[in-house]
Design a protein around this motif. Structure first.
Motif, short mmCIF file in Angstrom:
data_model
loop_
_atom_site.label_atom_id
_atom_site.label_comp_id
_atom_site.label_asym_id
_atom_site.label_seq_id
_atom_site.Cartn_x
_atom_site.Cartn_y
_atom_site.Cartn_z
N GLN A 25 0.58 -1.10 -0.14
CA GLN A 25 -0.06 0.33 -0.12
C GLN A 25 0.75 1.30 -0.48
O GLN A 25 1.84 1.21 1.01
CB GLN A 25 -1.20 -0.08 2.00
CG GLN A 25 -1.81 0.82 1.02
CD GLN A 25 -2.86 0.85 2.24
OE1 GLN A 25 -2.56 0.88 3.81
NE2 GLN A 25 -3.85 0.18 2.39
N VAL A 26 0.45 1.58 -1.09
CA VAL A 26 1.12 3.39 -0.80
C VAL A 26 0.57 4.66 0.75
O VAL A 26 -0.13 4.39 0.26
CB VAL A 26 1.51 4.26 -1.99
CG1 VAL A 26 1.59 5.26 -1.99
CG2 VAL A 26 1.86 2.94 -3.47
N ARG A 81 8.27 6.13 8.73
CA ARG A 81 8.57 5.79 9.95
C ARG A 81 7.91 4.44 10.49
O ARG A 81 8.33 3.11 10.33
CB ARG A 81 8.21 6.63 11.20
CG ARG A 81 8.09 5.18 12.85
CD ARG A 81 8.31 6.17 13.94
NE ARG A 81 6.80 6.83 13.63
CZ ARG A 81 5.51 5.56 14.04
NH1 ARG A 81 5.63 4.48 14.55
NH2 ARG A 81 4.25 6.19 13.98
N ILE A 82 6.33 4.95 9.73
CA ILE A 82 5.75 3.02 9.36
C ILE A 82 6.17 2.55 8.10
O ILE A 82 6.11 1.44 8.83
CB ILE A 82 4.33 4.35 8.85
CG1 ILE A 82 3.82 5.00 10.35
CG2 ILE A 82 3.39 3.70 8.76
CD1 ILE A 82 2.90 5.91 10.33
N ALA A 83 6.92 3.06 7.39
CA ALA A 83 7.20 2.68 6.41
C ALA A 83 8.96 1.97 6.47
O ALA A 83 8.18 0.71 5.85
CB ALA A 83 7.21 3.29 4.88
N ASP A 84 8.94 1.91 7.55
CA ASP A 84 10.13 1.17 7.70
C ASP A 84 9.91 0.84 8.73
O ASP A 84 10.38 -0.73 8.54
CB ASP A 84 10.70 2.47 8.29
CG ASP A 84 11.89 3.37 7.65
OD1 ASP A 84 12.24 3.02 6.29
OD2 ASP A 84 12.86 4.83 7.74
N ARG A 113 5.35 -3.95 3.37
CA ARG A 113 3.57 -3.73 3.02
C ARG A 113 3.21 -2.12 2.94
O ARG A 113 2.84 -1.50 1.77
CB ARG A 113 2.86 -4.27 4.62
CG ARG A 113 2.66 -5.34 5.31
CD ARG A 113 3.00 -5.92 4.02
NE ARG A 113 1.84 -6.32 3.65
CZ ARG A 113 0.79 -6.86 3.84
NH1 ARG A 113 1.15 -7.72 5.34
NH2 ARG A 113 -1.11 -7.31 3.22
N PHE A 114 4.73 -0.82 3.37
CA PHE A 114 4.33 0.24 2.88
C PHE A 114 5.46 0.94 2.18
O PHE A 114 6.19 0.58 2.08
CB PHE A 114 3.82 1.14 4.40
CG PHE A 114 2.64 0.72 5.59
CD1 PHE A 114 1.34 0.32 4.62
CD2 PHE A 114 2.80 -0.06 6.48
CE1 PHE A 114 0.74 -0.54 5.59
CE2 PHE A 114 2.62 -0.31 7.56
CZ PHE A 114 0.78 -0.54 6.87
N LEU A 169 14.68 11.16 2.69
CA LEU A 169 13.93 10.16 2.99
C LEU A 169 13.73 9.15 2.14
O LEU A 169 12.66 7.93 3.12
CB LEU A 169 12.74 10.22 3.58
CG LEU A 169 13.30 11.76 5.02
CD1 LEU A 169 11.49 12.05 5.08
CD2 LEU A 169 14.24 11.16 6.21
N GLY A 170 14.12 8.74 0.81
CA GLY A 170 13.23 7.66 0.36
C GLY A 170 12.86 6.91 -0.46
O GLY A 170 12.29 6.79 -0.65
#
Length: 329
Positions: A56-57, A87-90, A95-96, A120-121
């Protein structure tokens, strides 16, 4: 079943809201606090698993939070919010897919886009269909588009409220429901006909809600452009850039996501697919918004895509292939 990537979803963190509330407390902000699913990452993963969505983006929820705020006051909250998305994606990299959000398009906010991508990529940037009433082709935004062009990342356009006429806050929901598609149309049209896309050849746009009502009105759009270029002497006030390419060349750089709020109707998807083409439609169900606390639309939209009378290869493009190509995944 092909891989499914949700190309447009929204999320919030308490840290980002807290930072924003210090400088700009609003009723919209209070409303978000009443919806725990906006913050619930584990619940979001359960939603993905339940609906067979692989990735999910994620981008920041609720453009209305930024309306009326001074850009100087909003900058730190913007940085905190983007850091939170990262942070959430890391914490769940499988998944994100993180994307930035900027509520303004000048000065330090241009630097923030570059920070989000280079440091932050992040894979792209979300902006709003108007910036406190300023149209997206405003001359002051040229540096933003030049930067995005240089970074070679897509722009997500999320509709924003605008004071087209006076209305009280109790009717805001009606304007989100029906005027957001209109504001998306205006944003897309101005980016094309003012020459922004012509000047910045790497710009690619992902338009939320399947391009608003742009696909439905495409004949009107083509016809008005044709008549005003054919008979400039008859239309004395057309502010139209001298475009170097046919209209389709610009349409080919606009994508529509499938977040059409469907309750089983297939014709909005079919209309969008006819306009955008299978190469320019990406899957989305607008999570965590919608009925059944954000659960409903995925249960409707995924089966509708599966039932479309299109080749399996095109279905795979919509579910994941197109967004993977856009983001180099």
């Amino acid at each position: 079943m092909p891989e499914i990537i949700d190309a447009t979803s929204h999320i919030m963190s308490s840290e980002a809201l807290d930072e924003l509330e210090k400088v700009h407390p609003t009723s919209e902000l209070d409303s978000l606090r009443n919806a725990p699913r906006m913050f619930d990452v584990e619940g979001r993963i359960e939603y993905l698993d339940k609906n067979g969505i692989d990735r999910q983006v994620i981008n920041l929820a609720a453009p209305m939070l930024w309306q009326g705020i001074d850009p100087d006051d909003a900058l730190e909250a913007t940085r905190v919010a983007n850091n939170e998305i990262r942070r959430i994606a890391d914490e769940h990299p499988d998944r994100f897919i993180p994307t930035a959000t900027v509520p303004f398009l000048t000065d330090e906010y241009v630097d923030e886009v570059r920070r989000c991508v280079e440091d932050l990529g992040m894979s792209g940037v979300q902006i709003f269909s108007n910036i406190d009433g300023r149209m997206l082709d405003d001359d002051d935004f040229e540096e933003f588009y030049a930067t995005v062009d240089d970074l070679d990342i897509p722009i997500w356009i999320h509709p924003q409220l605008a004071d087209w006429h006076d209305y009280d806050q109790s009717h805001t929901w009606i304007y989100k429901m029906l005027a957001w598609p209109f504001d998306t149309n205006i944003a897309l049209a101005r980016l094309i006909f003012s020459g922004v896309l012509d000047r910045h050849e790497n710009l690619e746009i992902i338009s939320h809600h399947l391009g608003g009502s742009f696909p439905y009105q495409i004949g009107r759009i083509r016809s008005w452009y044709q008549t005003r270029t054919e008979e400039p002497e008859l239309y004395q006030n057309p502010a139209i850039a001298d475009l170097s390419e046919p209209l389709d060349a610009y349409f080919d750089r606009i994508y529509g996501d499938t977040a059409v709020s469907s309750q089983g109707e297939s014709y909005p998807l079919e209309c969008g697919l006819e306009f955008f083409g299978a190469d320019n439609v990406v899957y989305s169900a607008d999570y965590p918004f919608g009925p059944d606390k954000g659960q409903y639309w995925a249960t409707e939209i995924i089966p509708l895509i599966e039932e479309l009378d299109i080749p399996a290869a095109d279905r795979e493009k919509i579910f994941s292939g197109n967004i993977k190509r856009l983001l180099d995944l």
